[in-house]
Design a protein around this motif. Structure first.
Motif, PDB file in Angstrom:
ATOM      1  N   MET A   1      15.065  -5.373 -14.195  1.00 46.08           N
ATOM      2  CA  MET A   1      15.543  -5.001 -15.525  1.00 46.08           C
ATOM      3  C   MET A   1      17.052  -4.778 -15.438  1.00 46.08           C
ATOM      4  SD  MET A   1      12.846  -4.782 -17.458  1.00 46.08           S
ATOM      5  CE  MET A   1      13.266  -3.718 -18.793  1.00 46.08           C
ATOM      6  N   ALA A   2      17.777  -5.405 -16.324  1.00 45.48           N
ATOM      7  CA  ALA A   2      19.225  -5.236 -16.347  1.00 45.48           C
ATOM      8  C   ALA A   2      19.577  -3.934 -17.054  1.00 45.48           C
ATOM      9  CB  ALA A   2      19.878  -6.409 -17.061  1.00 45.48           C
ATOM     10  N   HIS A   3      20.644  -3.304 -16.625  1.00 41.47           N
ATOM     11  CA  HIS A   3      21.088  -2.112 -17.316  1.00 41.47           C
ATOM     12  C   HIS A   3      21.862  -2.520 -18.572  1.00 41.47           C
ATOM     13  CE1 HIS A   3      24.348  -2.190 -14.002  1.00 41.47           C
ATOM     14  NE2 HIS A   3      24.548  -3.137 -14.861  1.00 41.47           N
TER      15      HIS A   3
ATOM     16  N   VAL B   1      18.460  -5.426   0.636  1.00 39.46           N
ATOM     17  CA  VAL B   1      18.576  -6.799   1.143  1.00 39.46           C
ATOM     18  C   VAL B   1      19.127  -6.780   2.562  1.00 39.46           C
ATOM     19  CG1 VAL B   1      19.813  -8.985   0.852  1.00 39.46           C
ATOM     20  CG2 VAL B   1      18.757  -7.875  -1.115  1.00 39.46           C
ATOM     21  N   ALA B   2      20.143  -5.969   2.815  1.00 41.28           N
ATOM     22  CA  ALA B   2      20.724  -5.880   4.158  1.00 41.28           C
ATOM     23  C   ALA B   2      19.682  -5.379   5.165  1.00 41.28           C
ATOM     24  CB  ALA B   2      21.938  -4.957   4.144  1.00 41.28           C
ATOM     25  N   ALA B   3      18.892  -4.388   4.779  1.00 42.74           N
ATOM     26  CA  ALA B   3      17.850  -3.872   5.666  1.00 42.74           C
ATOM     27  C   ALA B   3      16.802  -4.945   5.957  1.00 42.74           C
ATOM     28  CB  ALA B   3      17.191  -2.641   5.048  1.00 42.74           C
ATOM     29  N   ALA B   4      16.418  -5.708   4.943  1.00 37.36           N
ATOM     30  CA  ALA B   4      15.431  -6.772   5.138  1.00 37.36           C
ATOM     31  C   ALA B   4      15.972  -7.857   6.071  1.00 37.36           C
ATOM     32  CB  ALA B   4      15.044  -7.370   3.790  1.00 37.36           C
ATOM     33  N   VAL B   5      17.249  -8.189   5.933  1.00 37.28           N
ATOM     34  CA  VAL B   5      17.856  -9.190   6.806  1.00 37.28           C
ATOM     35  C   VAL B   5      17.890  -8.684   8.250  1.00 37.28           C
ATOM     36  CG1 VAL B   5      20.034 -10.354   7.367  1.00 37.28           C
ATOM     37  CG2 VAL B   5      19.188 -10.340   5.015  1.00 37.28           C
ATOM     38  N   ILE B   6      18.260  -7.438   8.439  1.00 37.32           N
ATOM     39  CA  ILE B   6      18.322  -6.866   9.793  1.00 37.32           C
ATOM     40  C   ILE B   6      16.943  -6.862  10.439  1.00 37.32           C
ATOM     41  CG2 ILE B   6      18.725  -4.727  11.086  1.00 37.32           C
ATOM     42  CD1 ILE B   6      21.067  -4.218   9.083  1.00 37.32           C
ATOM     43  N   VAL B   7      15.931  -6.438   9.695  1.00 37.16           N
ATOM     44  CA  VAL B   7      14.562  -6.418  10.225  1.00 37.16           C
ATOM     45  C   VAL B   7      14.101  -7.842  10.546  1.00 37.16           C
ATOM     46  CG1 VAL B   7      12.155  -5.945   9.617  1.00 37.16           C
ATOM     47  CG2 VAL B   7      13.921  -4.251   9.141  1.00 37.16           C
ATOM     48  N   GLY B   8      14.417  -8.776   9.661  1.00 40.68           N
ATOM     49  CA  GLY B   8      14.023 -10.161   9.896  1.00 40.68           C
ATOM     50  C   GLY B   8      14.674 -10.758  11.124  1.00 40.68           C
ATOM     51  N   VAL B   9      15.959 -10.498  11.305  1.00 39.66           N
ATOM     52  CA  VAL B   9      16.680 -11.020  12.475  1.00 39.66           C
ATOM     53  C   VAL B   9      16.122 -10.416  13.745  1.00 39.66           C
ATOM     54  CG1 VAL B   9      18.923 -11.001  13.656  1.00 39.66           C
ATOM     55  CG2 VAL B   9      18.785 -11.614  11.239  1.00 39.66           C
ATOM     56  N   LYS B  10      15.857  -9.118  13.746  1.00 36.34           N
ATOM     57  CA  LYS B  10      15.294  -8.474  14.939  1.00 36.34           C
ATOM     58  C   LYS B  10      13.920  -9.034  15.266  1.00 36.34           C
ATOM     59  CE  LYS B  10      17.823  -4.147  14.986  1.00 36.34           C
ATOM     60  NZ  LYS B  10      17.731  -2.688  15.058  1.00 36.34           N
ATOM     61  N   ALA B  11      13.089  -9.248  14.251  1.00 33.93           N
ATOM     62  CA  ALA B  11      11.756  -9.801  14.478  1.00 33.93           C
ATOM     63  C   ALA B  11      11.847 -11.233  15.005  1.00 33.93           C
ATOM     64  CB  ALA B  11      10.943  -9.767  13.183  1.00 33.93           C
ATOM     65  N   TYR B  12      12.785 -12.010  14.480  1.00 31.30           N
ATOM     66  CA  TYR B  12      12.965 -13.383  14.928  1.00 31.30           C
ATOM     67  C   TYR B  12      13.422 -13.415  16.389  1.00 31.30           C
ATOM     68  CZ  TYR B  12      14.850 -18.110  15.241  1.00 31.30           C
ATOM     69  OH  TYR B  12      15.118 -19.375  15.635  1.00 31.30           O
ATOM     70  N   ARG B  13      14.380 -12.559  16.724  1.00 34.61           N
ATOM     71  CA  ARG B  13      14.867 -12.524  18.109  1.00 34.61           C
ATOM     72  C   ARG B  13      13.777 -12.068  19.068  1.00 34.61           C
ATOM     73  NH1 ARG B  13      20.964 -10.014  17.666  1.00 34.61           N
ATOM     74  NH2 ARG B  13      21.911 -11.868  16.741  1.00 34.61           N
ATOM     75  N   LYS B  14      12.982 -11.083  18.656  1.00 37.98           N
ATOM     76  CA  LYS B  14      11.909 -10.578  19.513  1.00 37.98           C
ATOM     77  C   LYS B  14      10.853 -11.660  19.736  1.00 37.98           C
ATOM     78  CE  LYS B  14       8.655  -6.773  19.956  1.00 37.98           C
ATOM     79  NZ  LYS B  14       8.121  -5.563  19.333  1.00 37.98           N
TER      80      LYS B  14
ATOM     81  N   PRO C   1      25.409   2.111  -8.804  1.00 32.85           N
ATOM     82  CA  PRO C   1      24.410   2.556  -7.829  1.00 32.85           C
ATOM     83  C   PRO C   1      23.209   1.620  -7.708  1.00 32.85           C
ATOM     84  CG  PRO C   1      25.078   4.372  -9.239  1.00 32.85           C
ATOM     85  CD  PRO C   1      25.697   3.144  -9.798  1.00 32.85           C
ATOM     86  N   ASP C   2      22.752   1.043  -8.821  1.00 30.65           N
ATOM     87  CA  ASP C   2      21.588   0.161  -8.730  1.00 30.65           C
ATOM     88  C   ASP C   2      21.904  -1.115  -7.954  1.00 30.65           C
ATOM     89  OD1 ASP C   2      23.263  -0.540 -10.842  1.00 30.65           O
ATOM     90  OD2 ASP C   2      21.650  -1.422 -12.022  1.00 30.65           O
ATOM     91  N   HIS C   3      23.121  -1.628  -8.090  1.00 29.92           N
ATOM     92  CA  HIS C   3      23.510  -2.807  -7.329  1.00 29.92           C
ATOM     93  C   HIS C   3      23.667  -2.467  -5.848  1.00 29.92           C
ATOM     94  CE1 HIS C   3      24.032  -5.208 -10.881  1.00 29.92           C
ATOM     95  NE2 HIS C   3      24.878  -4.345 -11.392  1.00 29.92           N
TER      96      HIS C   3
END
Length: 67
Positions: free
Chosen positions: A20-22, A51-64, A42-44
């Motif tokens: 939902m857009a403000h 998104v940054a957290a998801a990318v970090i988790v994804g990269v760590k899972a890929y490397r592992k 704040p919402d952005h």
């Protein structure tokens, strides 16, 4: 792997349709105003952090998985 990627892509399109857009008119101001808006609302910032957290988790899972 391709099935997981396709599922993730499908889920992301469903989730983004729920956003939902403000209120407010954002059609004026130029590029710098748009960038400033993205960095100060704040919402952005919350979404960018998620998104940054998801990318970090994804990269760590890929490397592992690759190791």
């Amino acid at each position: 792997m391709k099935t997981k990627l396709l599922t993730l892509a499908s889920m992301s399109t469903l989730i983004s349709s729920q956003a939902m857009a403000h209120p407010g008119d954002h059609s004026t101001g130029g590029v710098m105003a748009a960038i400033w808006h993205q960095l100060t609302e704040p919402d952005h910032l919350l979404f960018a952090g998620l998104v940054a957290a998801a990318v970090i988790v994804g990269v760590k899972a890929y490397r592992k998985k690759k190791a």
